[in-house]
Design an enzyme around this catalytic site. Structure first.
Site, PDB file in Angstrom:
ATOM      1  N   LYS A 218       0.804  -1.213   0.000  1.00  0.00           N
ATOM      2  CA  LYS A 218       0.000   0.000   0.000  1.00  0.00           C
ATOM      3  C   LYS A 218       0.849   1.281   0.000  1.00  0.00           C
ATOM      4  CE  LYS A 218      -3.982  -2.081   2.328  1.00  0.00           C
ATOM      5  NZ  LYS A 218      -4.855  -1.995   3.516  1.00  0.00           N
TER       6      LYS A 218
ATOM      7  N   TYR B 249     -12.260  -1.836  -4.868  1.00  0.00           N
ATOM      8  CA  TYR B 249     -12.877  -1.899  -3.540  1.00  0.00           C
ATOM      9  C   TYR B 249     -14.399  -1.751  -3.590  1.00  0.00           C
ATOM     10  CZ  TYR B 249      -8.263  -1.781  -1.413  1.00  0.00           C
ATOM     11  OH  TYR B 249      -6.979  -2.082  -1.021  1.00  0.00           O
TER      12      TYR B 249
ATOM     13  N   PHE C 135     -16.244   3.865   5.436  1.00  0.00           N
ATOM     14  CA  PHE C 135     -14.826   4.153   5.202  1.00  0.00           C
ATOM     15  C   PHE C 135     -14.422   4.119   3.732  1.00  0.00           C
ATOM     16  CE2 PHE C 135     -15.135  -0.436   6.072  1.00  0.00           C
ATOM     17  CZ  PHE C 135     -14.509  -0.965   4.941  1.00  0.00           C
TER      18      PHE C 135
ATOM     19  N   THR D 126      -5.010  -7.298  10.757  1.00  0.00           N
ATOM     20  CA  THR D 126      -5.289  -6.007  10.125  1.00  0.00           C
ATOM     21  C   THR D 126      -4.787  -4.848  10.974  1.00  0.00           C
ATOM     22  OG1 THR D 126      -7.249  -6.974   9.091  1.00  0.00           O
ATOM     23  CG2 THR D 126      -7.129  -4.575   9.143  1.00  0.00           C
TER      24      THR D 126
ATOM     25  N   ARG E  52       2.568  -6.350   8.723  1.00  0.00           N
ATOM     26  CA  ARG E  52       1.828  -5.260   9.357  1.00  0.00           C
ATOM     27  C   ARG E  52       2.445  -4.851  10.694  1.00  0.00           C
ATOM     28  NH1 ARG E  52      -4.026  -7.529   7.392  1.00  0.00           N
ATOM     29  NH2 ARG E  52      -4.041  -6.428   5.397  1.00  0.00           N
TER      30      ARG E  52
ATOM     31  N   ASN F  37      -1.879  -0.005   7.005  1.00  0.00           N
ATOM     32  CA  ASN F  37      -1.307  -1.247   7.512  1.00  0.00           C
ATOM     33  C   ASN F  37      -0.387  -1.952   6.519  1.00  0.00           C
ATOM     34  OD1 ASN F  37      -3.146  -2.337   5.739  1.00  0.00           O
ATOM     35  ND2 ASN F  37      -4.472  -3.184   7.313  1.00  0.00           N
TER      36      ASN F  37
ATOM     37  N   HIS G 111      -2.180  -5.468   1.491  1.00  0.00           N
ATOM     38  CA  HIS G 111      -3.489  -6.065   1.225  1.00  0.00           C
ATOM     39  C   HIS G 111      -3.235  -7.456   0.669  1.00  0.00           C
ATOM     40  CE1 HIS G 111      -7.504  -6.757  -0.492  1.00  0.00           C
ATOM     41  NE2 HIS G 111      -6.837  -7.265  -1.509  1.00  0.00           N
TER      42      HIS G 111
ATOM     43  N   GLU H  60      -9.334 -10.426  -7.951  1.00  0.00           N
ATOM     44  CA  GLU H  60      -8.315  -9.402  -7.719  1.00  0.00           C
ATOM     45  C   GLU H  60      -7.128  -9.552  -8.664  1.00  0.00           C
ATOM     46  OE1 GLU H  60      -9.258  -8.479  -3.015  1.00  0.00           O
ATOM     47  OE2 GLU H  60      -7.462  -9.642  -3.512  1.00  0.00           O
TER      48      GLU H  60
END
Length: 139
Positions: free
Chosen positions: A11, A51, A59, A93, A104, A114, A117, A128
């Protein structure tokens, strides 16, 4: 055990901190092979599409904004029981609850930032991986 493929995203927070190499080392140490990889800066449309399952959640907007703020590294990983194995390598998470030595725990700041993914099931992994690596991009 069956050979599986799973999607990994390093990320924006982890890319910004220059921790790509450390994360890949943890992935490879878990006997997962990188079958395809690319760095990209997600557009708003790409992040919203990826997403979409979270579209109705409060969120969602914050997630899309975060995932588009700077580049990510997207990878297709392969190995025995790859989906669960990668989830174990990532850790919980919430980095505060993640086991020592996990991605993480080492590189995440909080639940939102974090560092990584990973797909959570075979069906999710298929969607995905296809989303980021359509057609013949995977060796």
């Amino acid at each position: 055990m069956a050979i599986e493929r799973t999607l990994s995203i390093i990320k924006p927070d982890a890319v910004e901190k220059n921790t790509i190499g450390g994360i890949i080392q943890l992935i490879e140490a878990a006997d997962l092979k990188v079958k395809a990889a690319k760095m990209m800066h997600l557009t708003k449309r790409q992040a919203q599409g990826f997403y979409a399952v979270h579209k109705e959640r409060p969120f969602f907007g914050e997630l899309v904004e975060f995932m588009t703020r700077s580049p990510v590294v997207v990878m297709c990983l392969e190995g025995e029981n790859a989906i669960q194995r990668y989830r174990d390598v990532m850790g919980a998470t919430d980095p505060k609850k993640a086991a020592d030595g996990t991605i993480r725990k080492k590189y995440g700041a909080n639940i939102g930032e974090n560092a990584s993914h990973g797909s959570d099931a075979k069906e999710t992994a298929a969607f995905e991986i296809g989303y980021f690596f359509p057609g013949l991009e995977i060796s």
